[in-house]
Write an enzyme that holds these catalytic residues in place. Structure first.
Site, short mmCIF file in Angstrom:
data_model
loop_
_atom_site.label_atom_id
_atom_site.label_comp_id
_atom_site.label_asym_id
_atom_site.label_seq_id
_atom_site.Cartn_x
_atom_site.Cartn_y
_atom_site.Cartn_z
N ASN A 1 0.83 -1.20 0.00
CA ASN A 1 0.00 0.00 0.00
C ASN A 1 0.87 1.25 0.00
OD1 ASN A 1 -0.30 -1.39 2.81
ND2 ASN A 1 -0.94 0.64 3.35
N ASP A 2 0.72 2.14 0.92
CA ASP A 2 1.29 3.50 0.81
C ASP A 2 2.76 3.57 0.41
OD1 ASP A 2 -1.00 3.42 2.34
OD2 ASP A 2 -0.17 4.50 4.03
#
Ligand code: FRU
Length: 452
Positions: free
Chosen positions: A19-20
């Site tokens: 993710n991020d």
């Protein structure tokens, strides 16, 4: 069989969940990009800082993870954060979870090859407001009076908040009050604050809102640890895939952001991977004070053959000047006059059109939309109203399951598509009514990985 949904020029780990983007930072050997990564599966969990290096902002080398959840204070996850260079060494600030969220420090060698967690972690063991469960995603920058940090939080049932801190050494931090605060109960946790600073105190704060599943921006003046907004919170990317952007500066001063392109449909775990990174986006301030976003200039060097070019023509409903142009790794440039009619571009189109993603710009309402529902993507189209112009310039990047649109260096739209057929690689350009095209170009785009 080749996985046609993988990207060739967007960054992705070899497999598993990401993710991020975390702590992007330029060191002597290039751009270090870290990211939330699960080394053990294709679903969120075991949050680790994955690590990649790009010597030229185009090609990526995957490295082994930089930080793992191996300490009592971060055993439940090494969550998102940032990286700043101090005394020539990269200093990572991240959130350790145990399950309490605290802010922690790790310091690397000059080339970012190995990182050591600070023995005095956590450096920020408590939120400034007692009982606040969400307290994470530190973002640090340097000003004349020292280091500043923004940390995200939220008042339950009331609204999100960003806390401001200050430090001289990145280790001991003073609480300086709220950098800003929201009043939307639906968005009572803000994530991944990034404060982009421009000359004369102008600033843009990027916030990722779980409640609204998207990135929003606040623009205004930043001074004395506070942001005073000059316009209401607005949606930063008009698509349904962009989240948790992070930013950094290149040695030449350019301000760059990149975000997580998350999957837009459930059930993708079986592919063995989920998530990829957006392209690097250059952010700048125009002379009229508006914030501009464009793909990094260097991207043009990844072009690998021009498949189509034509100037000054009109498209109508039955047309398709792009007939015979195929590809799943493409860059498409369209400069067109927006009258009252709608311009449509189908991508990833099967020969008879059963599968296709449709990008459209309605000149009457200046509305930009992407509909991937017939290409395995989200059932609902995504999009939004744009500022529009007399002449609009739309740049479109298709890369496997990634679709990124840039309109007039002003609005972006990121989404995902998952066509199932190998022959879903056609294009069609047409209009409802008639649209004058000043220039159309299609390029094949090469790979960002040396090993490919
Ligand atoms: C945003 C986020 C962050 C957190 C991280 C955990 O997507 O929820 O707030 O630090 O992901 O993976």
């Amino acid at each position: 069989m080749q996985d046609l949904h993988r990207a060739a020029y967007h960054f992705q780990p070899e497999g598993n969940w990401m993710n991020d983007p975390n702590g992007p930072v330029w060191l002597k050997n290039g751009l270090h990009l870290f990211y939330q990564y699960n080394p053990f599966g294709a679903a969120w969990g075991n949050m680790t800082w994955g690590h990649a290096l790009s010597p030229d902002l185009l090609h990526w080398k995957r490295l082994s993870p930089a930080l793992r959840p191996d300490q009592p204070y971060d055993k439940d996850g090494v969550f998102s954060g940032c990286c700043v260079v101090k005394d020539g060494l990269p200093h990572i600030l991240y959130t350790g979870v145990n399950p309490k969220q605290t802010q922690c420090l790790a310091v690397g060698d000059a080339l970012g090859e190995a990182f050591e967690k600070y023995p005095g972690n956590p450096i920020l063991p408590e939120p400034p407001v007692a009982g606040m469960a969400d307290f994470r995603d530190p973002y640090v920058w340097k000003e004349e009076d020292g280091y500043h940090m923004a940390v995200a939080g939220g008042y339950k049932g009331q609204g999100g908040v960003v806390f401001a801190y200050q430090s001289d050494d990145l280790v001991s931090w003073r609480y300086m009050g709220e950098l800003c605060r929201g009043d939307d109960p639906k968005n009572d946790v803000w994530e991944c604050p990034n404060l982009l600073l421009f000359p004369d105190g102008q600033a843009q704060l990027l916030l990722s809102l779980i409640g609204s599943s998207g990135v929003y921006a606040l623009e205004g003046r930043y001074a004395g640890n506070r942001l005073t907004p000059k316009r209401a919170l607005y949606r930063y990317d008009l698509g349904d895939s962009y989240y948790a952007p992070n930013s950094f500066r290149l040695p030449d001063g350019r301000l760059i952001t990149l975000g997580w392109l998350r999957e837009t449909v459930p059930g993708r775990e079986g592919s063995g991977w989920q998530g990829m990174m957006s392209l690097l986006r250059e952010v700048s301030l125009a002379s009229d004070g508006s914030v501009q976003v464009r793909p990094l200039k260097e991207m043009e060097r990844l072009r690998n053959g021009r498949l189509f070019t034509r100037k000054n023509f009109t498209v109508r409903s039955g047309d398709n000047p792009l007939k015979g142009v195929h590809g799943r790794q493409l860059e498409i440039l369209l400069r067109f006059e927006a009258g009252a009619d709608e311009l449509l571009l189908e991508l990833a189109k099967s020969p008879a059109g059963e599968e296709k993603a449709v990008v459209s710009f309605d000149g009457g309402s200046d509305y930009l939309q992407a509909d991937c529902s017939k290409a395995g993507g989200a059932a609902a189209p995504c999009g939004g109203a744009t500022a529009g112009r007399g002449v609009n310039e739309l740049r479109i990047f298709l890369d496997g399951s990634a679709l990124e649109l840039y309109l007039n260096n002003q609005e972006t739209l990121s989404t995902r598509l998952y066509p199932s057929r190998e022959d879903s690689d056609g294009l069609r350009l047409y209009a409802r009514g008639a649209v004058r095209i000043l220039e159309a170009q299609v390029y094949r785009v090469g790979s960002a990985y040396e090993e490919d």
